[in-house]
Design a protein around this motif. Structure first.
Motif, PDB file in Angstrom:
ATOM      1  N   ARG A  33     -34.809 -35.278 -19.422  1.00 19.48           N
ATOM      2  CA  ARG A  33     -34.194 -35.355 -20.742  1.00 19.48           C
ATOM      3  C   ARG A  33     -35.357 -35.643 -21.680  1.00 19.48           C
ATOM      4  NH1 ARG A  33     -32.130 -39.341 -24.416  1.00 19.48           N
ATOM      5  NH2 ARG A  33     -30.380 -38.484 -25.597  1.00 19.48           N
ATOM      6  N   ARG A  34     -35.690 -34.651 -22.492  1.00 16.94           N
ATOM      7  CA  ARG A  34     -36.819 -34.852 -23.405  1.00 16.94           C
ATOM      8  C   ARG A  34     -36.499 -34.312 -24.781  1.00 16.94           C
ATOM      9  NH1 ARG A  34     -41.301 -30.515 -21.231  1.00 16.94           N
ATOM     10  NH2 ARG A  34     -39.819 -29.725 -19.762  1.00 16.94           N
ATOM     11  N   THR A  35     -37.118 -34.922 -25.748  1.00 13.18           N
ATOM     12  CA  THR A  35     -36.925 -34.509 -27.131  1.00 13.18           C
ATOM     13  C   THR A  35     -37.857 -33.354 -27.461  1.00 13.18           C
ATOM     14  OG1 THR A  35     -36.835 -35.270 -29.405  1.00 13.18           O
ATOM     15  CG2 THR A  35     -38.604 -36.145 -28.077  1.00 13.18           C
ATOM     16  N   VAL A  36     -37.448 -32.553 -28.426  1.00  7.04           N
ATOM     17  CA  VAL A  36     -38.298 -31.485 -28.943  1.00  7.04           C
ATOM     18  C   VAL A  36     -38.716 -31.900 -30.346  1.00  7.04           C
ATOM     19  CG1 VAL A  36     -38.431 -29.060 -29.553  1.00  7.04           C
ATOM     20  CG2 VAL A  36     -37.075 -29.762 -27.593  1.00  7.04           C
ATOM     21  N   PRO A  37     -40.015 -32.112 -30.564  1.00  6.18           N
ATOM     22  CA  PRO A  37     -40.466 -32.576 -31.875  1.00  6.18           C
ATOM     23  C   PRO A  37     -40.061 -31.619 -32.994  1.00  6.18           C
ATOM     24  CG  PRO A  37     -42.266 -32.597 -30.285  1.00  6.18           C
ATOM     25  CD  PRO A  37     -41.111 -31.907 -29.638  1.00  6.18           C
ATOM     26  N   TYR A  38     -39.633 -32.181 -34.085  1.00  4.08           N
ATOM     27  CA  TYR A  38     -39.346 -31.438 -35.317  1.00  4.08           C
ATOM     28  C   TYR A  38     -38.090 -30.576 -35.268  1.00  4.08           C
ATOM     29  CZ  TYR A  38     -44.176 -32.804 -35.885  1.00  4.08           C
ATOM     30  OH  TYR A  38     -45.318 -33.519 -35.918  1.00  4.08           O
ATOM     31  N   LEU A  39     -37.366 -30.538 -34.170  1.00  2.44           N
ATOM     32  CA  LEU A  39     -36.144 -29.742 -34.120  1.00  2.44           C
ATOM     33  C   LEU A  39     -34.947 -30.658 -33.925  1.00  2.44           C
ATOM     34  CD1 LEU A  39     -36.994 -26.651 -31.899  1.00  2.44           C
ATOM     35  CD2 LEU A  39     -36.980 -26.810 -34.357  1.00  2.44           C
ATOM     36  N   THR A  40     -33.923 -30.451 -34.729  1.00  2.00           N
ATOM     37  CA  THR A  40     -32.693 -31.211 -34.550  1.00  2.00           C
ATOM     38  C   THR A  40     -31.568 -30.306 -34.088  1.00  2.00           C
ATOM     39  OG1 THR A  40     -32.224 -30.949 -36.896  1.00  2.00           O
ATOM     40  CG2 THR A  40     -33.269 -33.004 -36.212  1.00  2.00           C
ATOM     41  N   GLY A  41     -31.539 -29.082 -34.542  1.00  2.00           N
ATOM     42  CA  GLY A  41     -30.485 -28.143 -34.168  1.00  2.00           C
ATOM     43  C   GLY A  41     -30.995 -27.102 -33.208  1.00  2.00           C
ATOM     44  N   ILE A  57     -40.784 -23.750 -20.880  1.00  2.95           N
ATOM     45  CA  ILE A  57     -39.448 -23.815 -21.461  1.00  2.95           C
ATOM     46  C   ILE A  57     -39.618 -23.599 -22.959  1.00  2.95           C
ATOM     47  CG2 ILE A  57     -37.440 -25.250 -21.895  1.00  2.95           C
ATOM     48  CD1 ILE A  57     -38.044 -26.694 -19.262  1.00  2.95           C
ATOM     49  N   ILE A  58     -39.009 -22.531 -23.454  1.00  4.28           N
ATOM     50  CA  ILE A  58     -39.100 -22.146 -24.858  1.00  4.28           C
ATOM     51  C   ILE A  58     -37.754 -22.435 -25.517  1.00  4.28           C
ATOM     52  CG2 ILE A  58     -39.621 -20.267 -26.466  1.00  4.28           C
ATOM     53  CD1 ILE A  58     -41.912 -20.787 -24.519  1.00  4.28           C
ATOM     54  N   VAL A  59     -37.777 -23.083 -26.676  1.00  8.42           N
ATOM     55  CA  VAL A  59     -36.531 -23.371 -27.390  1.00  8.42           C
ATOM     56  C   VAL A  59     -36.615 -22.812 -28.805  1.00  8.42           C
ATOM     57  CG1 VAL A  59     -35.950 -25.426 -26.068  1.00  8.42           C
ATOM     58  CG2 VAL A  59     -37.324 -25.653 -28.131  1.00  8.42           C
ATOM     59  N   GLY A  60     -35.453 -22.498 -29.347  1.00 12.52           N
ATOM     60  CA  GLY A  60     -35.350 -22.051 -30.730  1.00 12.52           C
ATOM     61  C   GLY A  60     -34.290 -22.865 -31.428  1.00 12.52           C
ATOM     62  N   GLY A  61     -34.616 -23.292 -32.640  1.00 15.08           N
ATOM     63  CA  GLY A  61     -33.657 -24.078 -33.398  1.00 15.08           C
ATOM     64  C   GLY A  61     -34.135 -24.307 -34.812  1.00 15.08           C
ATOM     65  N   TYR A  62     -33.449 -25.173 -35.500  1.00 13.91           N
ATOM     66  CA  TYR A  62     -33.703 -25.379 -36.918  1.00 13.91           C
ATOM     67  C   TYR A  62     -34.285 -26.740 -37.238  1.00 13.91           C
ATOM     68  CZ  TYR A  62     -31.499 -21.111 -38.387  1.00 13.91           C
ATOM     69  OH  TYR A  62     -31.226 -19.790 -38.597  1.00 13.91           O
ATOM     70  N   ARG A  63     -35.090 -26.737 -38.270  1.00 18.07           N
ATOM     71  CA  ARG A  63     -35.516 -27.938 -38.986  1.00 18.07           C
ATOM     72  C   ARG A  63     -35.394 -27.565 -40.451  1.00 18.07           C
ATOM     73  NH1 ARG A  63     -39.224 -32.587 -38.411  1.00 18.07           N
ATOM     74  NH2 ARG A  63     -39.726 -33.164 -40.553  1.00 18.07           N
ATOM     75  N   GLY A  64     -34.390 -28.108 -41.100  1.00 21.65           N
ATOM     76  CA  GLY A  64     -34.128 -27.729 -42.485  1.00 21.65           C
ATOM     77  C   GLY A  64     -33.740 -26.265 -42.561  1.00 21.65           C
ATOM     78  N   ASN A  65     -34.401 -25.515 -43.423  1.00 20.30           N
ATOM     79  CA  ASN A  65     -34.132 -24.083 -43.574  1.00 20.30           C
ATOM     80  C   ASN A  65     -34.935 -23.214 -42.620  1.00 20.30           C
ATOM     81  OD1 ASN A  65     -32.282 -24.482 -45.604  1.00 20.30           O
ATOM     82  ND2 ASN A  65     -33.760 -24.162 -47.255  1.00 20.30           N
ATOM     83  N   ASN A  66     -35.836 -23.813 -41.845  1.00 23.53           N
ATOM     84  CA  ASN A  66     -36.730 -23.053 -40.971  1.00 23.53           C
ATOM     85  C   ASN A  66     -36.181 -22.920 -39.565  1.00 23.53           C
ATOM     86  OD1 ASN A  66     -38.696 -22.721 -42.964  1.00 23.53           O
ATOM     87  ND2 ASN A  66     -39.591 -24.713 -42.499  1.00 23.53           N
ATOM     88  N   ASP A  71     -42.725 -23.895 -27.793  1.00 25.00           N
ATOM     89  CA  ASP A  71     -43.031 -23.958 -26.366  1.00 25.00           C
ATOM     90  C   ASP A  71     -43.126 -25.431 -25.998  1.00 25.00           C
ATOM     91  OD1 ASP A  71     -44.230 -24.081 -23.846  1.00 25.00           O
ATOM     92  OD2 ASP A  71     -45.450 -22.308 -24.202  1.00 25.00           O
ATOM     93  N   THR A  72     -42.128 -25.930 -25.294  1.00 30.02           N
ATOM     94  CA  THR A  72     -42.091 -27.362 -24.980  1.00 30.02           C
ATOM     95  C   THR A  72     -43.135 -27.749 -23.939  1.00 30.02           C
ATOM     96  OG1 THR A  72     -40.436 -27.135 -23.231  1.00 30.02           O
ATOM     97  CG2 THR A  72     -39.627 -27.453 -25.477  1.00 30.02           C
ATOM     98  N   SER A  73     -43.593 -26.801 -23.141  1.00 34.12           N
ATOM     99  CA  SER A  73     -44.573 -27.107 -22.100  1.00 34.12           C
ATOM    100  C   SER A  73     -45.967 -27.314 -22.674  1.00 34.12           C
ATOM    101  CB  SER A  73     -44.589 -25.995 -21.052  1.00 34.12           C
ATOM    102  OG  SER A  73     -43.299 -25.847 -20.496  1.00 34.12           O
ATOM    103  N   THR A  74     -46.330 -26.528 -23.685  1.00 40.20           N
ATOM    104  CA  THR A  74     -47.664 -26.646 -24.283  1.00 40.20           C
ATOM    105  C   THR A  74     -47.654 -27.430 -25.593  1.00 40.20           C
ATOM    106  OG1 THR A  74     -47.444 -24.595 -25.547  1.00 40.20           O
ATOM    107  CG2 THR A  74     -48.379 -24.424 -23.320  1.00 40.20           C
TER     108      THR A  74
END
Length: 110
Positions: A33-41, A57-66, A71-74
């Motif tokens: 269980r780990r956090t992804v910096p700068y992403l909430t959604g 492990i690659i994630v996609g999400g939002y921070r504000g309008n962006n 890449d959570t591994s690197t």
């Protein structure tokens, strides 16, 4: 490989399948269980091999309008698009080159 899960809490959860002697899944055991910096959604998650390295492990999400792909591994941000917010319609196609094969993931963002 286990089951990966993400959500609006900004965390990645990975669970392993615990099986009985007949091979049936009887429960899930938390692996990470780990956090992804700068992403909430966080809305999308995939596994990929980038540049022939070990699996990431690659994630996609939002921070504000962006909309951000991370890449959570690197710890690298791979993409950042100002989409005007998560309520906008956006269609995005991502391709990862794996050895001599090309794998792709098509994402429709709404």
């Amino acid at each position: 490989k286990g089951l990966l899960s993400v959500g609006n809490d900004g965390f990645i959860h990975e669970a392993a399948f615990v099986r009985d002697k007949d091979g049936r899944c009887i429960k899930l055991a938390s692996v990470i269980r780990r956090t992804v910096p700068y992403l909430t959604g966080i809305q999308y998650i995939f596994r990929a091999k980038l540049n022939g390295d070990q699996e990431s492990i690659i994630v996609g999400g939002y921070r504000g309008n962006n909309f951000i792909i991370w890449d959570t591994s690197t710890g690298y941000q791979l993409l950042c698009l100002d989409t005007g917010g998560r309520n906008r319609h956006l269609d995005l196609s991502i391709r990862f080159k794996e050895d001599m094969h090309l794998t792709s993931q098509t994402i429709a963002l709404y």
